[in-house]
Enzyme design. Structure first.
Site, PDB file in Angstrom:
ATOM      1  N   LYS A  52      80.615  56.746  20.062  1.00  0.00           N
ATOM      2  CA  LYS A  52      80.072  57.844  20.965  1.00  0.00           C
ATOM      3  C   LYS A  52      79.602  56.956  21.971  1.00  0.00           C
ATOM      4  O   LYS A  52      79.053  57.249  23.100  1.00  0.00           O
ATOM      5  CB  LYS A  52      79.343  59.431  21.171  1.00  0.00           C
ATOM      6  CG  LYS A  52      81.463  60.322  20.626  1.00  0.00           C
ATOM      7  CD  LYS A  52      80.884  61.962  19.516  1.00  0.00           C
ATOM      8  CE  LYS A  52      82.081  62.263  19.357  1.00  0.00           C
ATOM      9  NZ  LYS A  52      81.491  63.408  18.231  1.00  0.00           N
ATOM     10  N   GLN A  96      76.305  66.878  17.551  1.00  0.00           N
ATOM     11  CA  GLN A  96      77.884  66.757  16.089  1.00  0.00           C
ATOM     12  C   GLN A  96      77.640  67.260  14.759  1.00  0.00           C
ATOM     13  O   GLN A  96      77.078  67.590  14.439  1.00  0.00           O
ATOM     14  CB  GLN A  96      77.346  65.021  15.339  1.00  0.00           C
ATOM     15  CG  GLN A  96      78.410  64.534  14.298  1.00  0.00           C
ATOM     16  CD  GLN A  96      80.032  64.523  15.263  1.00  0.00           C
ATOM     17  OE1 GLN A  96      79.857  63.634  16.825  1.00  0.00           O
ATOM     18  NE2 GLN A  96      80.940  64.220  15.076  1.00  0.00           N
ATOM     19  N   ASP A 119      81.216  69.267  25.132  1.00  0.00           N
ATOM     20  CA  ASP A 119      82.145  69.658  23.916  1.00  0.00           C
ATOM     21  C   ASP A 119      83.466  71.269  23.952  1.00  0.00           C
ATOM     22  O   ASP A 119      84.112  70.909  23.455  1.00  0.00           O
ATOM     23  CB  ASP A 119      81.067  70.091  22.469  1.00  0.00           C
ATOM     24  CG  ASP A 119      81.150  68.540  21.585  1.00  0.00           C
ATOM     25  OD1 ASP A 119      81.876  67.928  21.871  1.00  0.00           O
ATOM     26  OD2 ASP A 119      79.867  68.452  21.034  1.00  0.00           O
TER      27      ASP A 119
END
Ligand code: GUN
Length: 284
Positions: A52, A96, A119
């Site tokens: 990422k 995460q 997200d």
């Protein structure tokens, strides 16, 4: 022999467009910035987070990494998120998953400002997706939809079967396929006679996290097969949830692992981060 759906190719094309947009936004004083938070030392999470950060750099997006020890408390993590919500340089926040067991992930996701939730895991954004009126889509399902569009694989009216019901992939995937008028079935560990269900699929999405779980006998001739899995086999080789070598002989199109869904997930994160920067600056 199936068409191999090339996630690297589609990613490169979308990332090229994102790079141009980031450059154009910088002329207007808009600078997208992503904060990536990782707690603990899960090796798979570390690989994702590195990917990422690298992708951000590639397209000119500013990024910050917060690597916290596994012993971090829920309160400490919530404090960090609260700070990132306020931080002007940060337009997108990604925590995460999975988090260590002593931290309540739902509580952490709920603490993220929905406008910075790149997200799309915050219940506000999940609700928006449910009613089909959204700013952000979760990265993996959104990336899969991009692949289907790029290869002109129509969803409308087709039997879509999703294996796995996670909040990250299975459930939102079902919703996006439904928005495009697919006839959608979500299967899971309690599904009876799974092969009978998967054999109905014109579009089969495997998101279970089990090495080569989907075998050729579970797939209809000519089906489109999307493999979300990212597993290591007994030899340490990266492989998906689908027995690729056997299933590619039966499918009409299939994603490889690596090089299928994975690159698209990261690309959609970049897209969401740019969108977040615009939303924060202009309100839309
Ligand atoms: N863990 C596995 N996939 C994802 C993802 O898309 N986002 C986050 N935050 N964690 C993940």
């Amino acid at each position: 022999m199936a068409t191999i759906i090339d996630g690297k190719l589609v990613s490169a094309s979308v990332r090229g467009r994102i790079r141009e947009e980031v450059a154009a936004l910088s002329e207007q004083g808009i600078r997208p910035g992503l904060a990536v938070v990782i707690v603990g030392d899960d090796p798979a999470s570390r690989v994702y987070v590195n990917g990422k950060k690298k992708a951000c750099a590639e397209v000119g997006i500013y990024s910050e990494e917060y690597a916290l020890p596994a012993s971090t408390t829920e309160e400490q993590l919530l404090e960090l998120v609260a700070g990132l919500n306020q931080k002007a340089e940060i337009s997108g926040i990604l925590v995460q998953l999975p988090l260590p067991a002593h931290i309540d992930s739902n509580r952490v996701l709920l603490a993220i400002d929905p406008r910075k939730d790149v997200d799309a895991f915050h219940p506000t954004n999940v609700g928006h997706i449910m009613i089909g009126d959204y700013q952000y889509l979760p990265c993996t399902p959104a990336g899969i939809m991009e692949l289907l569009h790029y290869y002109q694989l129509d969803v409308a009216g087709r039997e879509c079967v999703v294996i796995g019901r996670s909040n990250i992939v299975g459930k939102p995937m079902a919703m996006l396929l439904l928005h495009e008028n697919g006839t959608v079935t979500v299967t899971h560990s309690k599904t009876r006679d799974l092969p009978a269900v998967t054999r109905r699929a014109d579009i089969l999405v495997a998101a279970i996290g089990k090495t080569r779980f989907v075998t050729a006998d579970m797939v209809k001739e000519g089906a489109v097969v999307i493999d979300v899995g990212m597993n290591r086999d007994e030899n340490g080789k990266l492989c998906g949830d689908v027995d690729f070598d056997a299933v590619k002989e039966k499918a009409s199109a299939i994603t490889p692992v690596p090089g299928g869904v994975g690159p698209m997930t990261i690309t959609m994160l970049l897209e969401n981060t740019v969108r977040a920067a615009k939303i924060l600056k202009t309100g839309c």
